[in-house]
Design an enzyme around this catalytic site. Structure first.
Site, short mmCIF file in Angstrom:
data_model
loop_
_atom_site.label_atom_id
_atom_site.label_comp_id
_atom_site.label_asym_id
_atom_site.label_seq_id
_atom_site.Cartn_x
_atom_site.Cartn_y
_atom_site.Cartn_z
N ARG A 52 0.83 -1.21 0.00
CA ARG A 52 0.00 0.00 0.00
C ARG A 52 0.86 1.26 0.00
NH1 ARG A 52 -3.18 2.73 4.47
NH2 ARG A 52 -4.93 3.80 3.44
N HIS A 56 0.49 4.34 -2.55
CA HIS A 56 0.27 5.73 -2.11
C HIS A 56 1.42 6.64 -2.53
CE1 HIS A 56 -3.21 5.29 0.97
NE2 HIS A 56 -3.37 4.52 -0.08
N ASN A 86 -3.22 8.68 4.89
CA ASN A 86 -1.99 7.97 5.25
C ASN A 86 -1.75 7.80 6.75
OD1 ASN A 86 -1.21 7.61 2.57
ND2 ASN A 86 -0.17 9.60 2.49
N HIS A 184 -6.37 -5.97 -1.72
CA HIS A 184 -7.14 -6.05 -0.47
C HIS A 184 -7.37 -7.49 -0.03
CE1 HIS A 184 -8.83 -1.68 -1.03
NE2 HIS A 184 -7.53 -1.73 -0.76
C1 HEM Z 1 -9.28 1.12 -5.70
C2 HEM Z 1 -9.13 2.09 -4.82
C3 HEM Z 1 -8.65 1.84 -3.42
C4 HEM Z 1 -9.23 2.30 -2.30
C5 HEM Z 1 -10.46 3.18 -2.22
C6 HEM Z 1 -8.48 1.78 -1.19
C7 HEM Z 1 -8.74 2.06 0.13
C8 HEM Z 1 -8.09 1.47 1.20
C9 HEM Z 1 -8.38 1.73 2.60
C10 HEM Z 1 -9.39 2.73 3.11
C11 HEM Z 1 -7.60 0.92 3.34
C12 HEM Z 1 -7.59 0.77 4.86
C13 HEM Z 1 -6.83 1.90 5.51
C14 HEM Z 1 -7.09 1.85 7.00
O1 HEM Z 1 -8.16 2.32 7.39
O2 HEM Z 1 -6.25 1.33 7.74
C15 HEM Z 1 -6.81 0.14 2.42
C16 HEM Z 1 -5.89 -0.80 2.80
C17 HEM Z 1 -5.05 -1.44 1.92
N1 HEM Z 1 -4.95 -1.19 0.57
FE1 HEM Z 1 -6.24 -0.14 -0.54
N2 HEM Z 1 -7.45 1.03 -1.67
C18 HEM Z 1 -7.51 1.04 -3.03
C19 HEM Z 1 -6.61 0.47 -3.89
C20 HEM Z 1 -5.49 -0.20 -3.49
C21 HEM Z 1 -4.39 -0.56 -4.34
C22 HEM Z 1 -4.28 -0.18 -5.82
C23 HEM Z 1 -3.50 -1.24 -3.59
C24 HEM Z 1 -2.17 -1.81 -3.96
C25 HEM Z 1 -1.88 -2.27 -5.16
C26 HEM Z 1 -4.05 -1.31 -2.25
C27 HEM Z 1 -3.48 -1.98 -1.21
C28 HEM Z 1 -3.97 -1.97 0.08
C29 HEM Z 1 -3.44 -2.82 1.13
C30 HEM Z 1 -2.36 -3.89 0.96
C31 HEM Z 1 -4.10 -2.46 2.29
C32 HEM Z 1 -3.85 -3.00 3.71
C33 HEM Z 1 -2.82 -2.11 4.37
C34 HEM Z 1 -2.32 -2.62 5.72
O3 HEM Z 1 -2.70 -3.69 6.17
O4 HEM Z 1 -1.49 -1.90 6.31
N3 HEM Z 1 -5.24 -0.65 -2.22
N4 HEM Z 1 -7.12 0.51 1.14
#
Ligand code: HEM
Ligand SMILES: *[C@@H]1O[C@H](CO)[C@@H](O)[C@H](O)[C@H]1NC(C)=O
Ligand SMILES: *[C@@H]1O[C@H](CO)[C@@H](O)[C@H](O)[C@H]1NC(C)=O
Ligand SMILES: *[C@@H]1O[C@H](CO)[C@@H](O)[C@H](O)[C@H]1NC(C)=O
Ligand SMILES: *[C@@H]1O[C@H](CO)[C@@H](O)[C@H](O)[C@H]1NC(C)=O
Ligand SMILES: *[C@@H]1O[C@H](CO)[C@@H](O)[C@H](O)[C@H]1NC(C)=O
Ligand SMILES: *[C@@H]1O[C@H](CO)[C@@H](O)[C@H](O)[C@H]1NC(C)=O
Ligand SMILES: *[C@@H]1O[C@H](CO)[C@@H](O)[C@H](O)[C@H]1NC(C)=O
Ligand SMILES: *[C@@H]1O[C@H](CO)[C@@H](O)[C@H](O)[C@H]1NC(C)=O
Ligand SMILES: *[C@@H]1O[C@H](CO)[C@@H](O)[C@H](O)[C@H]1NC(C)=O
Length: 352
Positions: A52, A56, A86, A184
């Site tokens: 992530r 970002h 972030n 995700h």
């Molecule tokens: C399509 C649009 C996307 C939205 C709206 C989105 C939104 C989010 C949100 C809100 C979280 C949780 C943050 C939190 O509250 O802790 C999250 C977590 C995450 N996102 Fe996305 N995301 C998107 C696309 C992506 C993309 C493109 C990737 C990577 C290629 C990604 C990888 C991740 C990962 C791996 C997590 C878990 C992070 C952790 O465990 O620390 N996301 N995302």
């Protein structure tokens, strides 16, 4: 005339190279891999965190390591990493610091923070069970990090149209968006991304507009009740650090179960559920739920595209010595003064 045309062509095609560090710092990729693997061995949350972080980084001013820069002065909240999308959700910056320290010891001033992040994201995919891929390198580090620029990150309450537009702004297609959302399949989310504070546009549990019980009808009822127990109302105010798994089926495996969950109304964010609201997206979701191999190879390709967004190359930018701080000699010090007036476009809700 011809020369300037040639120069323009060359700079237009200025791009990343495979094996960029083979001669410059032969152990660069191995050092990053070992650092990430050691950290992952201690805490498997390192993998989702670094994947992530790379996303970002790339979506905000390109893949230039700007997400790693600390706010100046400390605590002023002016840098990208301190903006709502972030902070506090990005984690494990120290793993990047550790890799950078090891690289500086071996090849001082050679390996960019932006490249470290691109390698680390790939290594994370592999450690979590995904497919490996060669990462072209040669990214240079930027010297500007503005909290306000994080409005380029899609928020968790985005609908299908908005998601497509926000990815298109980065030259990524609808398919790239559906493919990359599959990240995700691992990791965690804070309650504020799908529940929580009053008037949170991402709230799917307590005050979903037009639903009698306040629950988003596109969310499985059983899952909604589970989430309510983990994130009691207003919990993001009282328990701001509570997190929940994003893929209930196989929370730490980089597999296609995210898509299987989606089809069973287990997508955690509105933006996940949105992938079922458009026929093209829905059929992609179905094909990835059917074929894990197809998704894994497409994921690698889309990550490579994402890793090339607006990269700085050649003599642009710098090779930061410390990923958190622009180099002292950089005239960019002046830019960081500008950075002090930056602010996030979102308030109260974690995005992306
Ligand atoms: C399509 C649009 C996307 C939205 C709206 C989105 C939104 C989010 C949100 C809100 C979280 C949780 C943050 C939190 O509250 O802790 C999250 C977590 C995450 N996102 Fe996305 N995301 C998107 C696309 C992506 C993309 C493109 C990737 C990577 C290629 C990604 C990888 C991740 C990962 C791996 C997590 C878990 C992070 C952790 O465990 O620390 N996301 N995302
Ligand atoms: C291992 O992880 C724990 C918490 O997850 C952390 O406190 C500790 O510093 C980590 N140790 C190493 C060597 O990374
Ligand atoms: C970043 O924010 C600055 C200041 O608000 C703005 O001028 C600039 O256009 C933004 N850049 C990007 C890439 O969003
Ligand atoms: C998506 O959200 C935008 C902005 O809120 C809104 O204008 C648009 O109507 C929405 N589209 C759909 C299909 O819901
Ligand atoms: C998208 O592609 C166009 C045309 O090649 C280019 O001018 C633009 O800078 C690219 N935008 C991003 C964010 O990569
Ligand atoms: C619920 O949503 C409505 C508008 O959608 C808003 O006026 C109201 O304040 C919200 N209530 C809470 C507790 O969030
Ligand atoms: C959250 O707290 C506010 C006041 O602190 C209250 O007005 C609101 O009803 C609460 N929301 C829910 C969903 O309980
Ligand atoms: C949440 O985490 C932050 C950062 O680790 C910490 O400063 C804060 O005290 C925590 N808040 C609560 C309520 O646990
Ligand atoms: C799906 O979304 C794309 C991009 O917004 C749009 O062009 C297409 O018409 C939509 N497809 C359907 C079947 O709604
Ligand atoms: C900071 O970045 C800008 C834009 O890339 C560039 O013009 C400037 O020279 C940079 N300063 C240094 C010393 O890196």
């Amino acid at each position: 005339m011809l020369l300037s045309l040639l120069a323009a062509l060359l700079s237009a095609t200025a791009c990343l190279d495979f094996g960029f560090y083979d001669t410059r710092c032969p152990n660069a990729e191995a050092i990053v891999q070992q650092t990430v693997a050691a950290a992952f061995g201690n805490n498997s949350g390192v993998a989702p965190a670094l994947i992530r972080m790379h996303f970002h980084d790339c979506f905000v001013r390109g893949c230039d390591g700007s997400v790693l820069i600390d706010s100046m002065p400390p605590g002023s909240g002016t840098a990208e990493k301190d903006a709502f999308p972030n902070n506090p959700s990005l984690r494990f910056f120290e793993v990047v610091d550790n890799a950078k320290a090891a690289l500086e010891a071996q090849c001082p001033g050679v390996v960019s923070c932006a490249d470290i992040l691109a390698f680390a994201a790939r290594d994370s995919v592999v450690l979590a069970g995904g497919l490996g891929y060669q990462v072209p390198a040669g990214r240079r580090d930027g010297n500007i990090s503005l909290a306000g620029n994080t409005t380029d990150l899609p928020p968790p309450f985005a609908n299908a149209t908005q998601l497509v537009q926000m990815f298109a702004k980065k030259n990524l297609t609808l398919e790239d968006m559906v493919v990359l959302s599959g990240a995700h399949t691992i990791g965690v989310s804070h309650c504020s991304s799908f529940a929580g504070v009053p008037n949170n546009p991402g709230d799917r549990l307590y005050n979903f507009s037009g639903s009698a019980d306040g629950i988003d009808p596109s969310l499985s009822k059983a899952y909604a009740f589970l989430l309510k127990s983990i994130c009691p109302s207003n919990s993001s105010r009282f328990f701001p650090n509570t997190t929940t798994l994003m893929d209930l089926i196989t929370p730490t495996k980089f597999d296609n179960k995210y898509y299987v969950g989606l089809q069973n109304n287990l997508g955690l964010f509105k933006s996940d559920a949105a992938l079922l609201t458009n026929a093209t997206m829905k059929s992609l979701v179905a094909s990835f739920a059917r074929s894990e191999g197809t998704w894994k190879s497409k994921f690698a390709k889309s990550m490579l595209k994402m890793g090339e967004i607006e990269v700085l190359t050649g003599t642009q930018g710098e090779i930061r010595r410390n990923c958190r701080v622009i180099n002292p000699t950089s005239t960019a010090g002046a830019r960081n003064v500008i950075a002090r007036s930056g602010s996030s476009g979102f308030t109260g809700v974690a995005a992306s």
